[in-house]
Design an enzyme around this catalytic site. Structure first.
Site, short mmCIF file in Angstrom:
data_model
loop_
_atom_site.label_atom_id
_atom_site.label_comp_id
_atom_site.label_asym_id
_atom_site.label_seq_id
_atom_site.Cartn_x
_atom_site.Cartn_y
_atom_site.Cartn_z
CD GLU A 114 45.45 39.96 39.44
OE1 GLU A 114 45.04 39.38 38.51
OE2 GLU A 114 45.36 39.92 40.38
CD GLU A 149 38.73 34.44 41.54
OE1 GLU A 149 38.11 35.25 40.75
OE2 GLU A 149 39.99 34.56 41.64
CG ASP A 200 39.81 39.66 43.04
OD1 ASP A 200 39.18 40.09 42.01
OD2 ASP A 200 40.78 38.71 42.85
#
Lengths: 670, 670
Positions: free
Chosen positions: B279, B386, B358
């Site tokens: 990323e 998240e 993820d």
């Protein structure tokens, strides 16, 4: 007047060469001021001279009341009126007569546009007058950098030319240069801060008024008045009052005093711009007052000084529940404002976006424009390309604007939108300018700003003719290159670019399908399940928004005849607006015989091909334009092509996955 | 040790009342230090006393080598080992013996957990040892507030307890209190900054190392070692070297010197955490080196001091073209890392997310975990919610973690994930703590952090039993209220909350469908046409990702048998992972006899009903818990219900529009 050095800031449509015809002649100029300075500078460069009225003269630029006028000028007849000028070629002398300095300035720029042809054959006196008194650009510039929107909201050209990091810029050279460019296009009013008036910006009205005055000083030589976006809740936020109720005497008194102080500081101040009860901004609804009450309060404060308030009609519920099919954002402005017709003061201008939604590539004309004969309406356009490619895509917008302005809400025999605007508050646009060296990010986006000014001056001008003017001014050939290929290429790239953009984005007037937030690039369902009221309702059988009276939200009923009937009928409705007004099956047949689904595929393939062609055409201009500008446009065309392909593939894939209908021509859909 | 005042910061699972049983007794404590301080403070509050070894005693807390030991302690046998302790009740005395101060601390907290029951019937000696040496939480805290991610990346509990506005906080009281809470759950390692190491944070390794040392000083009394996320390009950014090539001698020397300086300042420093080539972070790929080369370079620098590097396996192409169906993000970690097995140093720990994507609500276990027997693997979990409700939704995660830990990649007879972890690098989790008064935003989210520590200590613990511990510690009854209803309500609300969350969000393991960027709330197509590699491929006929060898990306081939075959087969594949591995028609029948489309409808209606029930249950607890905490949870349950309804309606509407299949039970789909 300082023009920024060429290597620093692009000269846009006023390069020195544009003044060659004037600068190489003997010019009589009455009085001192901007026109004299412009002529003197041009003559210093090209060998001409500023002469007295007694000897030989090639060009007269005079205010009609000036003494002494050269004899030839006295032969030219006509009353120019405010901002106007009379233009003639008589006895081998070119004559521009105006009644005021602003009119003389517009006359000067008219001669600049004509170039050598201003000094050819004799011409009888022509009277040039602007269609409206006020021709305005709005800036959505923030003083403080906004954490999400940045220095300029919906700005795609770098930072603000006014503001930087929380304060006025030290160097306002570019503000003056900007004023000069605007004046050359016909603009004479500007608002200098975002209509979303945040905490710091609210203070421009009071303790930071000096910043506004400094901007006004830079723009005044070019006949441009400064306006200010104000926060409706200022009496609370700045004045410490318990209320901002527009019918409260204390509140009214506060606005009267604040406005008085503004005019003490800036005697030619233009007025206020207000976004109230809209997207979180405060407004009169909090006090159960109408928007007429709100606007009139400010109009009354401004009236003693000749100021106006621009009150935006962009009021809708931005916290709508997507599950609620009875609410239609398209209806909102008409629902809110039409009942208030006749209740606004003369110096309150209702500023209406051209369409009922929000500056989409394709929308019907807002029904509000036809619904308020007793109100002074301004039509708001968006020069900044929020939904039309964000100055990374070539999208010459005047063809869209001309269609809007030529639209006749009451049918073929009735008045056009241009008539409503010129009979009322004129045209207003959100500017696309920032501190980018090319002013507008994409160098070709300069043409949109130039053309907006020209249309604000005369809404009947032809977009292609305006583009010619802009090309000839901006790309004055400096070598012996034939200008024909450049002009033809730019026309090929720009004339149809708005329709090209439409082809590869949201189809048939349905709108949006952009990435939420920044609004760049495709996301078909991006706003489909949000509170913003912008839906397409695509399912496996069809797509579009039913806004009919028969079975939908009834929005079609907000139009007068014949449009109310035309839009109501899926058969009569113009194809390009079909999905704005109707939910139809994918197999619905358009007027050209193709189905909706095949139209989606065809236009998206075609749009990308057109961008690819534009990119190839531009490649061939290498050497014919400034290399830096050529590089910038080339890089942007690469991005435009990439993005257009992304639009094509996402939209086509989305509708193929939903409809299951293959492309009749067997092209690749991912 | 200062505990923050109760009205300021919530005591979490260590309220003073939790120490009542200890504090009201005669306690022998060997040595000075944290355990003695804790006991003394408890005795001061509850009337007990710290006694010498000669008189009567109720509780012995001693390091086994301490002199003199009370006689009763000598009757207790067993070698505790590092961090371990022996617990017994003998002759009316409760005895905790450890080999080191950390073990004694864990023994103390064991007695705290037991409360009065630690002082009841006789118990033979029990040996308590952690399953792994290192039990770690990672903080994704930024020193500088990140313009998008804020002070804590994926933080839902306010600011960082370490950092504020670009520097270390002045007051580190909460850091110490946090260390105490972590120690009571079993944690002994922490990394104090975001794995996305931005410019300022990179300097923690060198000129801002003092900040890290200050944090280490606060945590050391609770046996917690500090680790640091470092930027792979530090030799360039901080050292001015031309390269960060892990095989370059100058680079290796730079890391060796930098690490030496770290240990001079913090002798018990734990090591480095690295996110490389991921990323946008720099990594060894730039030098055509492997991740083993990169990790080993840092391992070599740390080895002389006993430090470790945690090297994350989260490497994938985040600029994928959604049109490219051959690339599968799920394959990436295995493709990159499995070939490197056996090539990592002993003190290099490969930190692997539990799933191949993820931190989704439901994913298969990452095949990397089964593919690297010659490498020390740590399994990474995400305590910060998240993708599981962002600490606005009740989502007790240990049932998910326990499923993962109990999964046997080689089939029923083989080792479990827990075995791989305890035989290697243990468990690591991203913390959910911030400067919120309740530490975790949602007060009930504290249970996730507590339970993670307990599972890191012993991965075989039962989630419901851990929840009991947490309830009894956190909600010690202060009045004569029957604790039964509270305990039953919390179990009813929390035991199944992860499955409830799964029901109303993305179905059958397909994942994502969240709003891009912030990842809160639904957006079914939000990531469908993006570069992130997270797609569901829903069309009018079906949904899911074909990851089979037969017709898809071949990801199933990354698993050993039997799972490779099980996942390959749509018939054998567990329902809850069906859409992760297969693209199936909406009418595909699941093992329970319902179709996929009906399952989507049913689970989404059921999930919302379960949230509504939880909300009603909580209402009934008013009066039984602290009013402020009750209010906070009530408000959050309102938001959870609103958001769950939004999920239900968007997902159901999306799939109804696509499939055209009505709900068999005729419920309302918008």
């Amino acid at each position: 007047m300082t023009t920024p050095p060429a290597h620093d800031v692009h000269a846009a449509w006023l390069p020195p060469e544009a003044f060659r015809a004037i600068g190489s002649r003997r010019v009589f100029v009455s009085g001192s001021g901007t026109v004299r300075d412009e002529v003197a500078q041009a003559c210093a460069q090209y060998g001409g001279s500023v002469v007295s009225g007694e000897g030989p003269v090639d060009l007269v630029l005079a205010v009609s009341t000036a003494e002494p006028l050269p004899a030839v000028a006295q032969a030219v007849q006509g009353t120019a009126g405010e901002d106007g000028f009379v233009f003639a070629r008589h006895d081998g002398v070119t004559v521009v007569l105006a009644d005021d300095p602003a009119g003389l300035l517009y006359g000067l720029f008219h001669v600049v546009r004509l170039g050598e042809s201003a000094f050819g054959a004799a011409r009888p006196a022509e009277l040039h007058r602007p269609a409206t008194r006020r021709r305005m650009v709005d800036h959505w510039d923030n003083v403080d950098v906004h954490p999400v929107m940045g220095q300029v909201e919906r700005g795609y050209s770098g930072g603000s030319i006014f503001w930087r990091d929380g304060g006025l810029r030290d160097d306002l050279t570019r503000v003056r240069a900007y004023g000069r460019l605007l004046a050359a296009s016909g603009i004479n009013a500007i608002s200098v801060n975002n209509v979303n008036v945040h905490a710091t910006e609210a203070h421009l009205l009071t303790d930071r008024l000096g910043d506004v005055a400094a901007i006004a000083d830079e723009l005044r030589p070019y006949g441009i008045r400064v306006h200010l976006s104000v926060n409706f809740a200022s009496p609370i936020a700045l004045g410490g009052l318990p209320s901002a109720d527009p019918l409260d005497e204390g509140v009214r008194e506060w606005w009267a005093r604040a406005t008085e102080r503004v005019y003490e500081t800036i005697p030619d101040f233009g007025g206020y711009v207000v976004k109230a009860d809209s997207e979180g901004q405060p407004g009169p609804f909090a006090y159960e007052r109408t928007h007429a009450d709100g606007a009139n309060m400010l109009a009354d404060a401004l009236a003693p000084f000749g100021g106006v308030v621009h009150w935006r009609a962009f009021v809708y519920n931005h916290r709508q529940d997507w599950r609620d099919r009875s609410t239609d954002r398209a209806r909102a402005a008409h629902d809110h404002f039409a009942p208030l017709d006749g209740r606004f003061r003369d110096n309150a201008i209702l500023q209406v976006k051209y369409g009922p939604m929000d500056f989409q590539t394709r929308e019907p004309v807002s029904p509000v424009i036809a619904a308020m004969p007793g109100t002074s309406l301004a039509v708001e356009l968006q020069v900044t390309q929020e939904y039309t490619g964000q100055q990374r895509h070539v999208c010459y917008l005047p063809p869209q604007w001309s269609e809007i302005l030529a639209f006749r809400p009451w049918g073929p025999g009735g008045r056009a939108v241009a008539d409503v605007a010129t009979g009322g508050g004129g045209l207003v646009a959100v500017s696309n300018v920032g501190d980018d060296p090319y002013w507008t990010g994409h160098p070709l986006a300069q043409a949109n700003l130039y053309a907006f000014g020209r249309l604000a001056w005369d809404p009947r001008l032809d977009p292609a003719a305006i583009l010619d003017e802009w090309i000839d001014l901006t790309f004055v050939p400096v070598t012996n290159v034939d200008p024909g290929p450049l002009r033809r290429t730019l026309h090929a790239m720009m004339d149809g670019s708005w329709r090209t953009y439409e082809r590869y984005t949201a189809p048939l007037g349905v709108g949006f399908m952009v990435r939420p937030g920044h609004h760049y690039g495709p996301d078909v369902d991006g706003y489909e399940y949000t509170p913003w009221g912008t839906y397409h309702f695509a399912d496996r059988d069809g797509v579009g928004v039913d806004r009919t009276r028969a079975s939908g939200t009834g929005f079609t009923g907000q139009y007068p005849q014949p449009w109310s009937e035309v839009y109501e009928s899926p058969e009569q409705c113009p194809d390009e607006l079909l999905l704005f007004f109707h939910h139809v099956p994918y197999e619905h047949v358009l007027h050209d015989g193709t189905t909706v689904i095949q139209h989606i595929y065809d236009t998206h393939f075609a749009g990308v091909e057109e961008v690819a062609e534009a990119r190839l055409s531009w490649e061939k201009l290498a050497g014919a334009v400034d290399p830096a500008l050529h590089d910038r446009v080339r890089e942007l065309l690469d991005e435009q092509l990439r993005c257009a392909e992304e639009w094509r593939d996402q939209v086509n894939t989305y509708f193929f996955r939903k409809s299951g209908v293959p492309d009749a021509r067997g092209r690749r859909i991912h």
